[in-house]
Scaffold this motif. Structure first.
Motif, PDB file in Angstrom:
ATOM      1  N   UNK A  79       2.896   4.176   8.557  1.00 37.93           N
ATOM      2  CA  UNK A  79       3.455   4.226   7.209  1.00 37.93           C
ATOM      3  C   UNK A  79       2.946   3.005   6.452  1.00 37.93           C
ATOM      4  N   UNK A  80       2.095   3.195   5.433  1.00 36.36           N
ATOM      5  CA  UNK A  80       1.496   2.052   4.734  1.00 36.36           C
ATOM      6  C   UNK A  80       2.480   1.378   3.788  1.00 36.36           C
ATOM      7  N   UNK A  81       2.248   0.101   3.543  1.00 38.11           N
ATOM      8  CA  UNK A  81       3.025  -0.697   2.581  1.00 38.11           C
ATOM      9  C   UNK A  81       4.521  -0.703   2.895  1.00 38.11           C
ATOM     10  N   UNK A  82       4.883  -0.590   4.155  1.00 38.00           N
ATOM     11  CA  UNK A  82       6.292  -0.606   4.556  1.00 38.00           C
ATOM     12  C   UNK A  82       6.624  -1.981   5.125  1.00 38.00           C
ATOM     13  N   UNK A  83       7.673  -2.606   4.595  1.00 36.15           N
ATOM     14  CA  UNK A  83       8.041  -3.958   5.026  1.00 36.15           C
ATOM     15  C   UNK A  83       9.410  -3.999   5.700  1.00 36.15           C
ATOM     16  N   UNK A  84       9.974  -2.843   6.011  1.00 37.35           N
ATOM     17  CA  UNK A  84      11.251  -2.857   6.712  1.00 37.35           C
ATOM     18  C   UNK A  84      11.949  -1.518   6.678  1.00 37.35           C
ATOM     19  N   UNK A  85      12.772  -1.276   7.679  1.00 40.54           N
ATOM     20  CA  UNK A  85      13.630  -0.087   7.735  1.00 40.54           C
ATOM     21  C   UNK A  85      15.072  -0.553   7.630  1.00 40.54           C
ATOM     22  N   UNK A  86      15.870   0.146   6.829  1.00 42.35           N
ATOM     23  CA  UNK A  86      17.250  -0.276   6.575  1.00 42.35           C
ATOM     24  C   UNK A  86      18.217   0.821   6.996  1.00 42.35           C
ATOM     25  N   UNK A  87      19.388   0.404   7.452  1.00 47.11           N
ATOM     26  CA  UNK A  87      20.433   1.355   7.832  1.00 47.11           C
ATOM     27  C   UNK A  87      21.712   0.576   8.103  1.00 47.11           C
ATOM     28  N   UNK A 161      -0.678  -3.178  -3.939  1.00 50.49           N
ATOM     29  CA  UNK A 161      -2.012  -3.060  -3.364  1.00 50.49           C
ATOM     30  C   UNK A 161      -2.322  -1.589  -3.120  1.00 50.49           C
ATOM     31  N   UNK A 162      -3.591  -1.268  -3.014  1.00 52.10           N
ATOM     32  CA  UNK A 162      -3.995   0.121  -2.781  1.00 52.10           C
ATOM     33  C   UNK A 162      -3.706   0.510  -1.339  1.00 52.10           C
ATOM     34  N   UNK A 163      -3.536   1.788  -1.120  1.00 47.82           N
ATOM     35  CA  UNK A 163      -3.294   2.298   0.217  1.00 47.82           C
ATOM     36  C   UNK A 163      -4.582   2.278   1.026  1.00 47.82           C
ATOM     37  N   UNK A 164      -4.501   2.211   2.354  1.00 46.69           N
ATOM     38  CA  UNK A 164      -5.720   2.156   3.182  1.00 46.69           C
ATOM     39  C   UNK A 164      -6.642   3.342   2.914  1.00 46.69           C
ATOM     40  N   UNK A 165      -7.907   3.056   2.691  1.00 42.96           N
ATOM     41  CA  UNK A 165      -8.890   4.099   2.446  1.00 42.96           C
ATOM     42  C   UNK A 165      -9.005   4.535   1.008  1.00 42.96           C
ATOM     43  N   UNK A 169      -4.963   3.094  -7.930  1.00 44.60           N
ATOM     44  CA  UNK A 169      -3.509   3.124  -8.034  1.00 44.60           C
ATOM     45  C   UNK A 169      -2.842   2.213  -7.001  1.00 44.60           C
ATOM     46  N   UNK A 170      -2.714   0.950  -7.382  1.00 47.26           N
ATOM     47  CA  UNK A 170      -2.021  -0.006  -6.517  1.00 47.26           C
ATOM     48  C   UNK A 170      -0.561   0.403  -6.342  1.00 47.26           C
ATOM     49  N   UNK A 171      -0.082   0.347  -5.096  1.00 49.16           N
ATOM     50  CA  UNK A 171       1.263   0.803  -4.753  1.00 49.16           C
ATOM     51  C   UNK A 171       2.126  -0.391  -4.337  1.00 49.16           C
ATOM     52  N   UNK A 172       3.429  -0.336  -4.638  1.00 47.99           N
ATOM     53  CA  UNK A 172       4.323  -1.440  -4.231  1.00 47.99           C
ATOM     54  C   UNK A 172       4.634  -1.386  -2.743  1.00 47.99           C
ATOM     55  N   UNK A 290       2.738   8.764  -2.433  1.00 45.63           N
ATOM     56  CA  UNK A 290       2.701   8.634  -0.977  1.00 45.63           C
ATOM     57  C   UNK A 290       2.632  10.010  -0.316  1.00 45.63           C
ATOM     58  N   UNK A 291       3.371  10.967  -0.870  1.00 47.27           N
ATOM     59  CA  UNK A 291       3.357  12.327  -0.333  1.00 47.27           C
ATOM     60  C   UNK A 291       1.957  12.910  -0.387  1.00 47.27           C
TER      61      UNK A 291
END
Length: 308
Positions: A79-87, A161-165, A169-172, A290-291
């Motif tokens: 999962x690109x540009x992911x900095x954490x999972x919350x719950x 930043x852009x997604x890998x590849x 469209x820079x993504x947060x 992302x989808x």
């Protein structure tokens, strides 16, 4: 006057309680101390453990730290540009005195909430302990300091930043959560499960692979510190201190023992349940991009269509 209980014995008593979940009566007979003394020792030692270990093993990451977390999520969870999972996790307790139904949750028992942000190594990066059991995960996030910093862009996250590849469209950078949370620019949640297209089902699958690390972290925490397997029969303040101490000890043990484990994130997962929590148009556009990316040659996984 009697001699004070040595510091080493205080630590042993506390670790015995956290690791086994023994009652105060058991500690009373095992260490020949009073029940009230055992409670005091557990409370004070847990507070000391939190004060000492929290800055060392749960300090808030800076930009470089967030980038390292994102790289690990990309490697292990794809999962690109992911900095954490919350719950959030409900910690079962006996009914606090004069609390009414504030701590009575939808599962029909008394609890307070452990809200956590987790990285792909199953280490907690941020926790909030002690919210009412009747509160939803979204409400706990919204009232927490972390949630306010996230909404005000004060977490020192790296720039878009852009997604890998890709080169456009820079993504947060985003956190991932389940359907209980509201969609945001820096917070992704699944699509509602009603009438999903193939692309949206793939996104839900990919997001679920990333957010399940926090659920796995809760399971590792409870199995290592087994006092969490049963209702905590301590005063509310002492129970909160015990949970906070267990979380920093969890990180301490993970760092000391290393992160070698057999990963099962390639296994298929159940689809999340629908929910009515909505987000803004901009955050929806981020999720839609992302989808679409997850169906491109650079973002697709070989098994993702079979898994959904």
């Amino acid at each position: 006057m009697r001699d004070c209980i040595p510091l080493v014995e205080r630590l042993v008593i506390t670790l015995r309680y956290l690791a086994t979940g023994q009652s105060l009566a058991s500690l009373h007979f095992a260490f020949l101390i009073g029940k009230s003394t055992a409670s005091m020792v557990v409370r004070e030692t847990c507070m000391a453990i939190w004060d000492v270990l929290h800055p060392a093993v749960m300090a808030q990451p800076q930009k470089e730290g967030w980038l390292q977390i994102a790289d690990l999520f990309l490697q292990s969870c794809n999962f690109p540009n992911c900095v954490g999972a919350i719950d959030g996790k409900h910690i079962r307790v006996k009914k606090p005195i004069r609390s009414g139904i504030q701590f009575f949750n939808y599962k029909k028992y008394f609890s307070f909430v452990l809200f956590a942000v987790c990285d792909a190594n199953y280490c907690f990066r941020y926790i909030v302990v002690g919210s009412y059991g009747s509160s939803s995960d979204s409400a706990v996030l919204g009232h927490s300091a972390f949630g306010q910093m996230l909404n005000n862009n004060e977490l020192d996250l790296p720039g878009n930043t852009t997604l890998p590849g890709t080169t456009y469209l820079a993504m947060p950078f985003v956190f991932v959560g389940d359907e209980a949370f509201a969609l945001g620019e820096h917070l992704m949640r699944p699509y509602s499960s009603q009438g999903l297209s193939i692309a949206r089902r793939v996104f839900n699958y990919r997001l679920t692979r990333a957010r399940r690390v926090v659920e796995c972290a809760f399971s590792i925490l409870a199995n290592k510190w087994r006092f969490l397997h049963s209702p905590i029969h301590l005063k509310l303040e002492t129970a909160i201190s015990a949970v906070k101490a267990a979380c920093v000890l969890h990180n301490f043990v993970r760092v000391r023992d290393g992160f070698n484990f057999e990963d099962s994130l390639s296994h298929s997962l159940e689809s999340p349940n629908p929910s009515g929590v909505r987000g803004t148009r901009h955050s929806a556009a981020v999720r839609d991009h992302l989808t679409a990316y997850f169906l491109t040659p650079h973002g697709a996984l070989p098994w993702q269509l079979e898994a959904i």
